[in-house]
Scaffold this motif. Sequence first.
Motif, PDB file in Angstrom:
ATOM      1  N   GLY A   1      -4.464   1.665  -3.297  1.00  0.00           N
ATOM      2  CA  GLY A   1      -5.431   1.353  -2.246  1.00  0.00           C
ATOM      3  C   GLY A   1      -6.160   0.063  -2.565  1.00  0.00           C
ATOM      4  O   GLY A   1      -5.886  -0.578  -3.578  1.00  0.00           O
ATOM      5  N   ASP A   2      -7.121  -0.282  -1.711  1.00  0.00           N
ATOM      6  CA  ASP A   2      -7.806  -1.580  -1.886  1.00  0.00           C
ATOM      7  C   ASP A   2      -8.952  -1.432  -2.876  1.00  0.00           C
ATOM      8  O   ASP A   2     -10.126  -1.557  -2.523  1.00  0.00           O
ATOM      9  CB  ASP A   2      -8.308  -2.081  -0.524  1.00  0.00           C
ATOM     10  CG  ASP A   2      -7.138  -2.420   0.382  1.00  0.00           C
ATOM     11  OD1 ASP A   2      -7.299  -2.385   1.621  1.00  0.00           O
ATOM     12  OD2 ASP A   2      -6.033  -2.670  -0.160  1.00  0.00           O
TER      13      ASP A   2
ATOM     14  N   LYS B   1       0.845  -1.202   0.000  1.00  0.00           N
ATOM     15  CA  LYS B   1       0.000   0.000   0.000  1.00  0.00           C
ATOM     16  C   LYS B   1       0.876   1.246   0.000  1.00  0.00           C
ATOM     17  O   LYS B   1       1.771   1.396   0.819  1.00  0.00           O
ATOM     18  CB  LYS B   1      -0.893  -0.023   1.250  1.00  0.00           C
ATOM     19  CG  LYS B   1      -1.929   1.095   1.312  1.00  0.00           C
ATOM     20  CD  LYS B   1      -3.195   0.761   0.551  1.00  0.00           C
ATOM     21  CE  LYS B   1      -4.034  -0.307   1.203  1.00  0.00           C
ATOM     22  NZ  LYS B   1      -4.712   0.112   2.456  1.00  0.00           N
TER      23      LYS B   1
ATOM     24  N   SER C   1       0.433  -0.491  -4.616  1.00  0.00           N
ATOM     25  CA  SER C   1      -0.979  -0.226  -4.899  1.00  0.00           C
ATOM     26  C   SER C   1      -1.390   1.094  -4.242  1.00  0.00           C
ATOM     27  O   SER C   1      -0.911   1.423  -3.159  1.00  0.00           O
ATOM     28  CB  SER C   1      -1.859  -1.343  -4.320  1.00  0.00           C
ATOM     29  OG  SER C   1      -3.223  -0.938  -4.349  1.00  0.00           O
TER      30      SER C   1
END
Length: 244
Positions: free
Chosen positions: A138-139, A93, A136
Amino acid sequence: MRIDVVSIFPEYLAPLELSLIGKARQDGLLELNVHDLRTFTTDKHRTVDDTPYGGGAGMVMKPEPWAQALESVAAAREGSKPVLIVPSPAGEKFNQALAYELAEEEQLVFACGRYEGIDERVIDWAQEHFTVRPVSLGDYVLNGGEVAVLAMVEAIGRLLPGVVGNPESLVEESHSDGLLEYPVYTKPSAWREHDVPPILLSGNHGKIAQWRRHEQFRRTAERRPDLMEGFDAGVLSRADRTAL
Ligand SMILES: COc1ccc2nc(C(=O)O)sc2c1
């Protein structure tokens, strides 16, 4: 710092010519090059993708164009390897701590995947030439890496010396001390039945600082309790505890 971005949609990165990052490039504070992956293809159709081994939906990005593109942008130098950031839903993240860490690097290379992703052998091959970091935002899942690169380059670029006018503004922003920032207000003091908190008009800088700290804790506890987990209760002042 030098940043290289490789993408099949180089025009997606045009916003990096604007505002703070654009001015940093003009002022020589940041070198940023955007490369079209199709430049590194050899067939007349400039093919960058093919069907996935093992079946499944979508297409996978071919390895050879990526290897040639990455070899082309890796600045030859002694010492540390460039960092290759691969935006991916399967990455670590991105956060402010990582932005500060990456802002210390001499060269960052961003590989923008599309389709179902880049052939994994590129990541394996690249380990020899780069420090490889799948990252990434975010989710959630985007359609490709370009939007993630826009966000990361802005978050990293603004931390470079001389990019933001007043470095003080970096000190009191969200996540700089692990907390969300306090609310801000400007003129007029009375607006549509909403008034500026009176403490901010008091001129008492000690009380104002205390109120702002209290607001940071209150907001963080309310909106991002996950960030509070990192806080050792022992370091909280009595005033801070009242915000929790
Ligand atoms: C195929 O390349 C992709 C696809 C989705 C995606 N989603 C990201 C995210 O940070 O959420 S990066 C990324 C790259």
